[in-house]
Design a protein around this motif. Structure first.
Motif, short mmCIF file in Angstrom:
data_model
loop_
_atom_site.label_atom_id
_atom_site.label_comp_id
_atom_site.label_asym_id
_atom_site.label_seq_id
_atom_site.Cartn_x
_atom_site.Cartn_y
_atom_site.Cartn_z
N ALA A 129 -4.05 83.72 14.37
CA ALA A 129 -3.69 83.12 15.79
C ALA A 129 -4.46 83.17 17.00
O ALA A 129 -4.40 82.60 17.86
CB ALA A 129 -2.21 84.04 16.05
N ARG A 173 -1.99 81.51 19.12
CA ARG A 173 -1.47 80.21 18.74
C ARG A 173 -1.47 80.34 17.38
O ARG A 173 -2.58 80.11 16.91
CB ARG A 173 -2.01 79.22 19.38
CG ARG A 173 -1.32 77.63 18.99
CD ARG A 173 -1.72 76.59 19.90
NE ARG A 173 -1.41 75.48 19.45
CZ ARG A 173 -0.21 74.69 19.33
NH1 ARG A 173 0.71 75.41 20.17
NH2 ARG A 173 0.18 73.62 19.03
N ASN A 181 -1.63 77.22 14.80
CA ASN A 181 -1.29 75.79 14.72
C ASN A 181 -1.40 75.72 13.33
O ASN A 181 -1.17 76.25 12.48
CB ASN A 181 -2.64 75.08 15.12
CG ASN A 181 -3.93 75.67 14.79
OD1 ASN A 181 -4.01 76.14 13.64
ND2 ASN A 181 -5.15 75.51 15.29
N LYS A 224 -5.20 84.79 24.12
CA LYS A 224 -4.26 83.73 23.86
C LYS A 224 -3.98 83.68 22.14
O LYS A 224 -4.98 83.46 21.55
CB LYS A 224 -4.62 82.57 24.44
CG LYS A 224 -4.80 82.62 25.94
CD LYS A 224 -5.13 81.08 26.20
CE LYS A 224 -5.36 81.21 27.83
NZ LYS A 224 -6.14 79.93 28.38
N TYR A 281 0.97 78.94 23.80
CA TYR A 281 0.32 79.96 23.34
C TYR A 281 1.03 81.13 23.58
O TYR A 281 1.95 80.90 24.64
CB TYR A 281 -1.07 80.03 23.50
CG TYR A 281 -1.18 79.97 25.15
CD1 TYR A 281 -1.29 81.31 26.02
CD2 TYR A 281 -1.59 78.75 25.64
CE1 TYR A 281 -1.52 81.33 27.24
CE2 TYR A 281 -1.93 78.88 27.06
CZ TYR A 281 -1.79 80.38 27.87
OH TYR A 281 -1.86 80.15 29.31
#
Length: 76
Positions: free
Chosen positions: A56, A16, A18, A14, A3
């Protein structure tokens, strides 16, 4: 899980992207959101940037809605 730390205002998040969120963004935006990091010949719209930010945030901050993402973007 990888992350990126992201700070907006006095809060830390955080981020990320995916696979699931990337596929959802592709459907929503009509293009692969990873291409935003391409050659730099275009500038994404605010709508696109907030959509990517919201997606995210979801893996680590699933309780944050799209309206919250607008506020986080404003704080940034």
């Amino acid at each position: 899980m990888l992350y990126i730390d992201f700070e907006a205002g006095s809060k830390a998040y955080k981020l990320r992207l995916n696979t699931r969120n990337t596929v959802q963004l592709e459907k929503q935006l009509g293009w692969n959101p990873i291409s935003i990091f391409g050659a730099g010949d275009t500038i994404p719209t605010i709508t696109q940037m907030v959509s990517i930010l919201h997606a995210a945030l979801q893996p680590y901050h699933a309780n944050i809605g799209l309206n919250d993402a607008y506020e986080i973007f404003d704080n940034w």
